[in-house]
Structure formats: structure tokens, C-alpha cells
Scaffold this motif. Structure first.
Motif, PDB file in Angstrom:
ATOM      1  N   ARG A  33       0.850  -1.183   0.000  1.00 56.87           N
ATOM      2  CA  ARG A  33       0.000   0.000   0.000  1.00 56.87           C
ATOM      3  C   ARG A  33       0.890   1.238   0.000  1.00 56.87           C
ATOM      4  N   LEU A  34       0.497   2.245  -0.739  1.00 58.49           N
ATOM      5  CA  LEU A  34       1.300   3.451  -0.897  1.00 58.49           C
ATOM      6  C   LEU A  34       0.878   4.473   0.152  1.00 58.49           C
ATOM      7  N   GLU A  35       1.778   4.785   1.062  1.00 62.63           N
ATOM      8  CA  GLU A  35       1.471   5.767   2.098  1.00 62.63           C
ATOM      9  C   GLU A  35       1.438   7.167   1.503  1.00 62.63           C
ATOM     10  N   LEU A  36       0.527   7.992   2.004  1.00 59.35           N
ATOM     11  CA  LEU A  36       0.469   9.378   1.555  1.00 59.35           C
ATOM     12  C   LEU A  36       1.607  10.176   2.180  1.00 59.35           C
ATOM     13  N   PRO A  37       2.150  11.160   1.481  1.00 59.74           N
ATOM     14  CA  PRO A  37       3.224  11.987   2.032  1.00 59.74           C
ATOM     15  C   PRO A  37       2.798  12.669   3.331  1.00 59.74           C
ATOM     16  N   ASP A  38       3.742  12.832   4.228  1.00 58.77           N
ATOM     17  CA  ASP A  38       3.462  13.448   5.522  1.00 58.77           C
ATOM     18  C   ASP A  38       3.613  14.966   5.423  1.00 58.77           C
ATOM     19  N   ARG A  39       2.829  15.539   4.556  1.00 61.60           N
ATOM     20  CA  ARG A  39       2.822  16.994   4.373  1.00 61.60           C
ATOM     21  C   ARG A  39       1.538  17.383   3.647  1.00 61.60           C
ATOM     22  N   GLU A  40       1.261  18.656   3.627  1.00 60.56           N
ATOM     23  CA  GLU A  40       0.076  19.143   2.931  1.00 60.56           C
ATOM     24  C   GLU A  40       0.219  18.922   1.421  1.00 60.56           C
ATOM     25  N   PRO A  41      -0.868  18.635   0.740  1.00 62.49           N
ATOM     26  CA  PRO A  41      -0.773  18.444  -0.709  1.00 62.49           C
ATOM     27  C   PRO A  41      -0.328  19.717  -1.416  1.00 62.49           C
ATOM     28  N   ASP A  42       0.347  19.549  -2.549  1.00 65.43           N
ATOM     29  CA  ASP A  42       0.774  20.696  -3.347  1.00 65.43           C
ATOM     30  C   ASP A  42      -0.403  21.336  -4.083  1.00 65.43           C
ATOM     31  N   ARG A  43      -1.348  20.514  -4.465  1.00 62.80           N
ATOM     32  CA  ARG A  43      -2.550  21.003  -5.138  1.00 62.80           C
ATOM     33  C   ARG A  43      -3.748  20.224  -4.624  1.00 62.80           C
ATOM     34  N   THR A  44      -4.894  20.879  -4.559  1.00 60.22           N
ATOM     35  CA  THR A  44      -6.162  20.216  -4.252  1.00 60.22           C
ATOM     36  C   THR A  44      -7.212  20.741  -5.215  1.00 60.22           C
TER      37      THR A  44
END
Length: 290
Positions: A164-175
Motif C-alpha cells: 500500500r502506498l502511504e500518503l506523504p506526511d505533508r500538505e498536498p501541493d494542489r487540491t
């Protein structure tokens, strides 16, 4: 056992002639929401959307490969010798698309499909259907459709990849927020997926849903378009590959929250349903680009 793994893997590939033109491209783009402006304060139609809807400016979103020629890869895979399963137990588990070059607006190609793998997940089996499309100029795309079949595991085969691919531990660059129209599934199904699950309320109830659900591949296309438009400068030719796992359903009328994390040569994506407390929709999603 309904799945004869050896027979399925050794079966002769299925060849399908694909033909498409600008109307097919435009219909597909409209089916994934092109033409509308998600910014309610802006014009009704964003001029940038003409690259998806006007034949004189048309380019092809790579996810069109999943409907090119009106072919349904999953349905074709389930007719392969050695595959005999209950359709009620079948789920579309994931999709991977690799682009060898941009898809032309008008095209003829031959698609060759075969069972590339059958994995044993214990209580279920996962069938990987691989389809390669090529025209007179060479390869166009390779597509892997992952078909999840409940109750068909336990045959002692390879388990296959399960990371499973973990999401980066930071705010997204774009939403990006993308509203799904109430009639989106009715429009999308005109590109070739006629499953009544996406149109008939009574059929949807028999399948365990309160109402018809959106096609997973429609969400797949909506997501790719959002990434191309917001993170790849609107340039479809930059897309090299696109992988996702279908983690949940979408109901027409809902809004998708598409979060993007940029890295060198890739964009990792998470898609959730805003109206259901950000319930997961697409997971383990990566778009590789040039």
C-alpha cells in the motif's frame, strides 16, 4: 475450481480491432466532466476546456484508452478459457495504463489481450488482464485491468503484490474539487460500459447500493483530467503512466476531493468523496510524467 490458472495463462490472446474518431473522444471527455467550469465564479465554460470539446483544438486524455473502440477489457478477460466465475462476485480492483506515445484523435489499432497473472489472495482471486494496443506506427498503450473475484482464492497460487502506498506526511501541493453531475453515469456509459449498475435503481439495489453508482473508470478519467489541468500545465502528452486502486464508490451528485503531491517525474494522488466525510475513492494512485 472455476478458475483454471494454467489454462487461463496459456490461452491464446484475444485480438480486437479498435476504431475511433473525434466524436468518440469528445463524448468520452464530456462523460468525465469536460466542458464545465468547476469555478462557480468563473464563466459557464472555461475556454481551456475547448481542448477537450472542440474538434479543431482537440487533444486526447490518455485514459480514453480504457474505452477506445467501445471495448470492455474486464468483460473480455472474463470470457477467457479457464475463467468461469460468478459475475456477482466480480469487482474492478485497479487499473494501470502505460502510454507509449500520445493517442491520435482519429485512430485504428489492434488490441491484443491476455491473462497476465492470477493471484491467490486467500478468500479471493485477482485476475490481471493485460491489453496492448498498436497501430501501423507501432505501440500505443499497455493497460492492466485488475479483476477481484470474491470466493475464488485458496488455490495455492502466488499471492502477488500487496503493498500500500502511504500518503506523504505533508500538505498536498494542489487540491481540486470536482463535482459529479447527477447524470454523469448516464452520459459516461455511452462510451461503452452498459452495466445497468450505473443506470437502473432496481438493479443497483439488488447489488447492495441505495442507487446507481458512478463507473470506477469515470472517476479514473475525472482524476487524470484534474491532474493534467492543474499540475501538468494542461499537456496530455506529458502523461507516461497512470496507476490506481479502486477503494470506494462514488454516487452521482457528489463532489470529489482530489489531492496531489508532486515529486520528480510523478504526482501521487488521493481521491475522496467530500459529501461522505472524505470516504476513500481512489488509493495507491500515481501519475508518472515527463
Amino acid at each position: 475450481m472455476p478458475i483454471d490458472v494454467g489454462r487461463a495463462l496459456s490461452a491464446e490472446p484475444c485480438r480486437t480491432d479498435l476504431v475511433w474518431g473525434h466524436k468518440d473522444i469528445q463524448l468520452y471527455h464530456l462523460g468525465i466532466g469536460a466542458g464545465a467550469n468547476p469555478d462557480k465564479d468563473g464563466p459557464a465554460t472555461d475556454p481551456d476546456e475547448l481542448r477537450y470539446t472542440l474538434e479543431s483544438r482537440l487533444h486526447v486524455l490518455p485514459s480514453f484508452a480504457t474505452v477506445a473502440g467501445g471495448a470492455l477489457a474486464a468483460a473480455g478477460g472474463l470470457s477467457t478459457p479457464g475463467i468461469d466465475v460468478d459475475l456477482a462476485a466480480v469487482l474492478h480492483g485497479g487499473q494501470r495504463l502505460e502510454l507509449h506515445r500520445p493517442i491520435p484523435v482519429e485512430g485504428r489499432a489492434v488490441q491484443t489481450s491476455r491473462i497476465a497473472a492470477v493471484y491467490d489472495k486467500g478468500k479471493a482471486a485477482v485476475i490481471v488482464l493485460r491489453s496492448d494496443a498498436a497501430d501501423e506506427d507501432g505501440p500505443l498503450w499497455t493497460s492492466d485491468t485488475l479483476i477481484f473475484v470474491r470466493g475464488e482464492g485458496g488455490f495455492g497460487g502466488e499471492r502477488g503484490p500487496s503493498e500500500r502506498l502511504e500518503l506523504p506526511d505533508r500538505e498536498p501541493d494542489r487540491t481540486a474539487l470536482r463535482p459529479v453531475r447527477e447524470d454523469q453515469a448516464l452520459l459516461y456509459r455511452l462510451s461503452g460500459d452498459w452495466n445497468p449498475l450505473h443506470a437502473d435503481p432496481e438493479f443497483a439495489k439488488l447489488a447492495g447500493f441505495d442507487k446507481p453508482i458512478l463507473h470506477g473508470l469515470c472517476t479514473y478519467g475525472i482524476t487524470l483530467k484534474a491532474v493534467v489541468d492543474t499540475a501538468l500545465d494542461g499537456d496530455v502528452s506529458r502523461v507516461r503512466a497512470y496507476t490506481t486502486r479502486f477503494a470506494g464508490v462514488v454516487y452521482p451528485g457528489e463532489t470529489l476531493r482530489i489531492r496531489m503531491w508532486r515529486d520528480e517525474g510523478r504526482v501521487q494522488v488521493s481521491v475522496t468523496a467530500v459529501d461522505r466525510d472524505d470516504a476513500p475513492v481512489l488509493a495507491d494512485t500515481v501519475i508518472e510524467h515527463g
